[in-house]
Design a protein around this motif. Structure first.
Motif, PDB file in Angstrom:
ATOM      1  N   SER A  12     -17.708 -13.820   3.687  1.00  0.00           N
ATOM      2  CA  SER A  12     -19.028 -14.114   3.126  1.00  0.00           C
ATOM      3  C   SER A  12     -18.929 -15.261   2.132  1.00  0.00           C
ATOM      4  CB  SER A  12     -19.596 -12.881   2.426  1.00  0.00           C
ATOM      5  OG  SER A  12     -19.767 -11.836   3.357  1.00  0.00           O
ATOM      6  N   LYS A  13     -19.764 -16.272   2.325  1.00  0.00           N
ATOM      7  CA  LYS A  13     -19.747 -17.454   1.471  1.00  0.00           C
ATOM      8  C   LYS A  13     -19.996 -17.077   0.013  1.00  0.00           C
ATOM      9  CE  LYS A  13     -21.530 -22.115   1.087  1.00  0.00           C
ATOM     10  NZ  LYS A  13     -22.345 -23.144   1.693  1.00  0.00           N
ATOM     11  N   GLY A  14     -19.179 -17.633  -0.894  1.00  0.00           N
ATOM     12  CA  GLY A  14     -19.303 -17.396  -2.319  1.00  0.00           C
ATOM     13  C   GLY A  14     -18.621 -16.130  -2.809  1.00  0.00           C
ATOM     14  N   LYS A  15     -18.125 -15.306  -1.913  1.00  0.00           N
ATOM     15  CA  LYS A  15     -17.480 -14.055  -2.292  1.00  0.00           C
ATOM     16  C   LYS A  15     -15.983 -14.283  -2.480  1.00  0.00           C
ATOM     17  CE  LYS A  15     -18.008  -9.301  -1.425  1.00  0.00           C
ATOM     18  NZ  LYS A  15     -18.670  -8.232  -0.864  1.00  0.00           N
ATOM     19  N   THR A  16     -15.379 -13.536  -3.401  1.00  0.00           N
ATOM     20  CA  THR A  16     -13.952 -13.667  -3.688  1.00  0.00           C
ATOM     21  C   THR A  16     -13.173 -12.587  -2.945  1.00  0.00           C
ATOM     22  OG1 THR A  16     -14.443 -14.578  -5.861  1.00  0.00           O
ATOM     23  CG2 THR A  16     -12.227 -13.729  -5.536  1.00  0.00           C
ATOM     24  N   TYR A  17     -12.018 -12.981  -2.419  1.00  0.00           N
ATOM     25  CA  TYR A  17     -11.159 -12.094  -1.642  1.00  0.00           C
ATOM     26  C   TYR A  17      -9.728 -12.180  -2.144  1.00  0.00           C
ATOM     27  CZ  TYR A  17     -15.057 -12.039   1.610  1.00  0.00           C
ATOM     28  OH  TYR A  17     -16.292 -11.896   2.158  1.00  0.00           O
ATOM     29  N   ARG A  18      -8.945 -11.147  -1.806  1.00  0.00           N
ATOM     30  CA  ARG A  18      -7.516 -11.146  -2.106  1.00  0.00           C
ATOM     31  C   ARG A  18      -6.762 -10.996  -0.779  1.00  0.00           C
ATOM     32  NH1 ARG A  18      -6.948  -6.978  -5.626  1.00  0.00           N
ATOM     33  NH2 ARG A  18      -6.849  -5.549  -3.881  1.00  0.00           N
ATOM     34  N   LEU A  19      -5.895 -11.936  -0.503  1.00  0.00           N
ATOM     35  CA  LEU A  19      -5.028 -11.869   0.672  1.00  0.00           C
ATOM     36  C   LEU A  19      -3.685 -11.332   0.227  1.00  0.00           C
ATOM     37  CD1 LEU A  19      -4.213 -12.636   3.630  1.00  0.00           C
ATOM     38  CD2 LEU A  19      -3.506 -14.828   2.682  1.00  0.00           C
ATOM     39  N   SER A  20      -3.233 -10.250   0.844  1.00  0.00           N
ATOM     40  CA  SER A  20      -1.908  -9.693   0.582  1.00  0.00           C
ATOM     41  C   SER A  20      -1.057  -9.948   1.813  1.00  0.00           C
ATOM     42  CB  SER A  20      -1.989  -8.188   0.312  1.00  0.00           C
ATOM     43  OG  SER A  20      -2.799  -7.939  -0.810  1.00  0.00           O
ATOM     44  N   LEU A  21       0.144 -10.429   1.580  1.00  0.00           N
ATOM     45  CA  LEU A  21       1.020 -10.826   2.678  1.00  0.00           C
ATOM     46  C   LEU A  21       2.431 -10.360   2.378  1.00  0.00           C
ATOM     47  CD1 LEU A  21       1.097 -12.721   5.259  1.00  0.00           C
ATOM     48  CD2 LEU A  21       1.831 -14.489   3.679  1.00  0.00           C
ATOM     49  N   ALA A  22       3.077  -9.739   3.357  1.00  0.00           N
ATOM     50  CA  ALA A  22       4.462  -9.302   3.206  1.00  0.00           C
ATOM     51  C   ALA A  22       5.254  -9.739   4.423  1.00  0.00           C
ATOM     52  CB  ALA A  22       4.537  -7.790   3.055  1.00  0.00           C
ATOM     53  N   CYS A  23       6.509 -10.057   4.192  1.00  0.00           N
ATOM     54  CA  CYS A  23       7.398 -10.472   5.263  1.00  0.00           C
ATOM     55  C   CYS A  23       8.699  -9.682   5.113  1.00  0.00           C
ATOM     56  CB  CYS A  23       7.669 -11.980   5.161  1.00  0.00           C
ATOM     57  SG  CYS A  23       8.758 -12.623   6.439  1.00  0.00           S
ATOM     58  N   ALA A  24       9.180  -9.116   6.215  1.00  0.00           N
ATOM     59  CA  ALA A  24      10.434  -8.371   6.201  1.00  0.00           C
ATOM     60  C   ALA A  24      11.359  -8.992   7.247  1.00  0.00           C
ATOM     61  CB  ALA A  24      10.191  -6.907   6.515  1.00  0.00           C
TER      62      ALA A  24
END
Length: 82
Positions: A12-24
């Motif tokens: 959604s435009k103007g909305k803030t998000y958090r991307l969580s990323l993990a690598c094993a």
């Protein structure tokens, strides 16, 4: 990790998000946002730690995660609204 992650999530435009990323696995991966903005790239160590990045949707967003040369393992990711 040869295929990486390549996604164009609907945000959604103007909305803030958090991307969580993990690598094993072994090696590193590189996280890139398009369009690029400040803090749009991050190195992700493949040591099971979680890297988080905030982003605000101002239009279409593309997320690319590619393994560096010789990297092996798996990548997991999740996007949450903040």
């Amino acid at each position: 990790m040869t295929d990486g992650i390549h996604s164009e999530p609907t945000l959604s435009k103007g909305k803030t998000y958090r991307l969580s990323l993990a690598c094993a696995g072994r090696g590193d991966a590189r996280l890139t946002f398009v369009p690029t903005n400040a803090g749009s790239q991050a190195a992700v160590p493949c040591d099971k730690s979680v890297v988080q990045q905030r982003l605000t949707a101002e239009g279409p967003v593309r997320i690319d995660v590619d393994g560096t040369s010789g990297s092996t393992g798996v990548i997991a990711w999740q996007i949450d609204a903040v």
